[in-house]
Design a protein around this motif. Structure first.
Motif, short mmCIF file in Angstrom:
data_model
loop_
_atom_site.label_atom_id
_atom_site.label_comp_id
_atom_site.label_asym_id
_atom_site.label_seq_id
_atom_site.Cartn_x
_atom_site.Cartn_y
_atom_site.Cartn_z
N THR A 164 -36.90 44.03 2.04
CA THR A 164 -36.13 43.22 2.98
C THR A 164 -36.82 41.86 3.05
OG1 THR A 164 -37.38 43.93 4.94
CG2 THR A 164 -35.43 45.22 4.33
N GLN A 167 -35.08 38.80 7.77
CA GLN A 167 -34.34 39.48 8.82
C GLN A 167 -35.33 39.95 9.87
OE1 GLN A 167 -33.03 42.67 5.85
NE2 GLN A 167 -33.27 43.92 7.69
N SER A 168 -34.81 40.22 11.06
CA SER A 168 -35.69 40.63 12.15
C SER A 168 -36.30 41.99 11.86
CB SER A 168 -34.89 40.70 13.46
OG SER A 168 -33.98 41.79 13.41
N LEU A 169 -37.49 42.20 12.39
CA LEU A 169 -38.13 43.51 12.23
C LEU A 169 -37.29 44.62 12.85
CD1 LEU A 169 -41.93 42.78 12.88
CD2 LEU A 169 -40.85 43.43 10.73
N VAL A 172 -34.79 46.05 10.37
CA VAL A 172 -35.23 46.59 9.08
C VAL A 172 -34.96 48.08 8.93
CG1 VAL A 172 -37.27 47.06 7.66
CG2 VAL A 172 -36.90 44.77 8.60
N LEU A 208 -43.14 52.03 5.85
CA LEU A 208 -42.65 51.10 6.88
C LEU A 208 -43.53 51.18 8.12
CD1 LEU A 208 -40.47 49.16 7.99
CD2 LEU A 208 -39.23 51.20 8.78
N THR A 265 -41.21 44.99 4.28
CA THR A 265 -40.83 43.82 5.08
C THR A 265 -41.45 42.56 4.49
OG1 THR A 265 -42.72 43.86 6.61
CG2 THR A 265 -40.83 45.27 7.16
N HIS A 266 -40.90 41.44 4.90
CA HIS A 266 -41.32 40.12 4.42
C HIS A 266 -42.81 39.88 4.66
CE1 HIS A 266 -41.92 35.74 4.93
NE2 HIS A 266 -40.95 35.58 4.04
N ASP A 267 -43.25 39.98 5.91
CA ASP A 267 -44.63 39.66 6.22
C ASP A 267 -45.60 40.70 5.67
OD1 ASP A 267 -43.57 37.49 7.49
OD2 ASP A 267 -44.48 37.89 9.44
N GLN A 268 -45.20 41.95 5.64
CA GLN A 268 -46.06 42.98 5.08
C GLN A 268 -46.45 42.65 3.64
OE1 GLN A 268 -44.32 46.82 3.83
NE2 GLN A 268 -45.74 47.83 5.25
#
Length: 331
Positions: A164, A167-169, A172, A208, A265-268
């Motif tokens: 992803t 988008q907002s966490l 997700v 996740l 996720t993006h930041d992960q």
């Protein structure tokens, strides 16, 4: 066979694109194997380096050693670094469209895109969630199914694809599906072979949840979605792990256990890459019929105004595009 030159789109002319393009040329001009031309207004670059206007991509090789080859695009108003101007939107879009067209017909080996500001482009008819989605639509076969472009960030010894992105966490968990992860794992596996020259790729899924869900105690996405997708991919002879804890899997990849990691996720996924290589990270788009890379940063209006832009990421993106083009050429 020698590769055609790369093509660079100018990006937002008020951002760092002109300065880093000129600096990349100054750094690479003695190496014809990474020759490139830029689609943009010649006046954007003349304060930074010597410029030669070209009328065809074929002129690039003969020019590159002595000047930055620039293929003019449209009419450009005066642009002040750091001050975005909606009047430049049409030219920004046209540069991307032209660059994609050149790669698709073989005039260029790959497209390296300078950063854009999507909000600036909406008034000129831009209706795509992002740069990548726009390029994917331009590459879509006539009457064909939409392509699924995949963002992979490389840097610091890591290759990280994202399940992803923007988008907002909170959204997700509901957006992750087995089918989507199976498609993603397949695209990453294929790209590692064709683009990176890795014959038998080893891929890891992150979890996740903390500790990859700890057997369901901290969440069931790993049990219900991620691990079943991994099992299906392994059945299809793709070497991919079940969900690995996000706080250790990147260290495992750095140690050589995995060739790429798919983050949920993006930041992960981006935090480890940017921590290890903040200036030199590259955004690579997998799953397209053309080679496309980009610097891993935005328009940098403040740096453009201050004259402090660094070309490291663009230079890395240029070298990565050449690598992928060469690897695809040998297939």
């Amino acid at each position: 066979m020698p590769l055609p030159p790369l093509v660079l789109s100018m990006g937002d002319p008020a951002g760092v694109g002109p300065a880093i393009t000129a600096a990349a040329w100054a750094s690479l001009q003695t190496d014809p194997s990474v020759a490139f031309y830029v689609i943009g207004a010649p006046e954007l670059y003349r304060d930074h380096c010597k410029v030669q206007v070209i009328s065809s991509p074929a002129e690039t090789i003969g020019v590159f050693g002595s000047a930055l080859p620039v293929l003019p695009i449209g009419v450009m108003p005066h642009v002040d670094p750091g001050r975005p101007d909606p009047a430049t939107a049409a030219a920004i879009i046209s540069a991307i469209e032209t660059g994609v067209a050149h790669v698709r017909v073989g005039q260029a080996a790959g497209l390296v895109t300078n950063p854009i500001n999507k909000a600036l482009l909406y008034g000129a008819g831009f209706r795509h969630p992002g740069h990548t989605e726009f390029i994917a639509e331009l590459c879509r076969p006539e009457d064909g199914e939409p392509l699924r472009p995949v963002m992979m960030l490389t840097g610091g010894g890591l290759r990280v694809a994202l399940a992803t992105i923007h988008q907002s966490l909170a959204s997700v968990p509901g957006s992750l599906t087995q089918d989507s992860l199976i498609e993603l794992g397949t695209i990453v596996h294929t790209a590692l072979q064709s683009d990176f020259g890795i014959a038998t790729p080893r891929i890891a899924f992150t979890g996740l949840n903390p500790h990859a869900g700890e057997s369901g105690a901290l969440g069931r996405e790993e049990i219900d979605i991620i691990n079943p997708a991994a099992e299906t991919l392994r059945y299809r002879n793709i070497n991919i792990s079940d969900a690995r804890p996000g706080d250790t899997v990147f260290a495992e990849a750095l140690s050589g256990a995995f060739d790429a990691v798919i983050a949920m996720t993006h930041d992960q996924g981006l935090i480890p890459v940017k921590t290890l290589d903040f200036w030199g990270g590259v955004n690579m788009t997998l799953g397209l019929p053309i080679v496309r890379t980009s610097p891993d940063h935005g328009t940098g209006y403040e740096a453009a105004a201050a004259g402090t832009a660094r070309p490291d990421s663009l230079i890395a993106a240029i070298r990565s595009a050449v690598m992928v083009a060469r690897n695809r050429q040998t297939k």
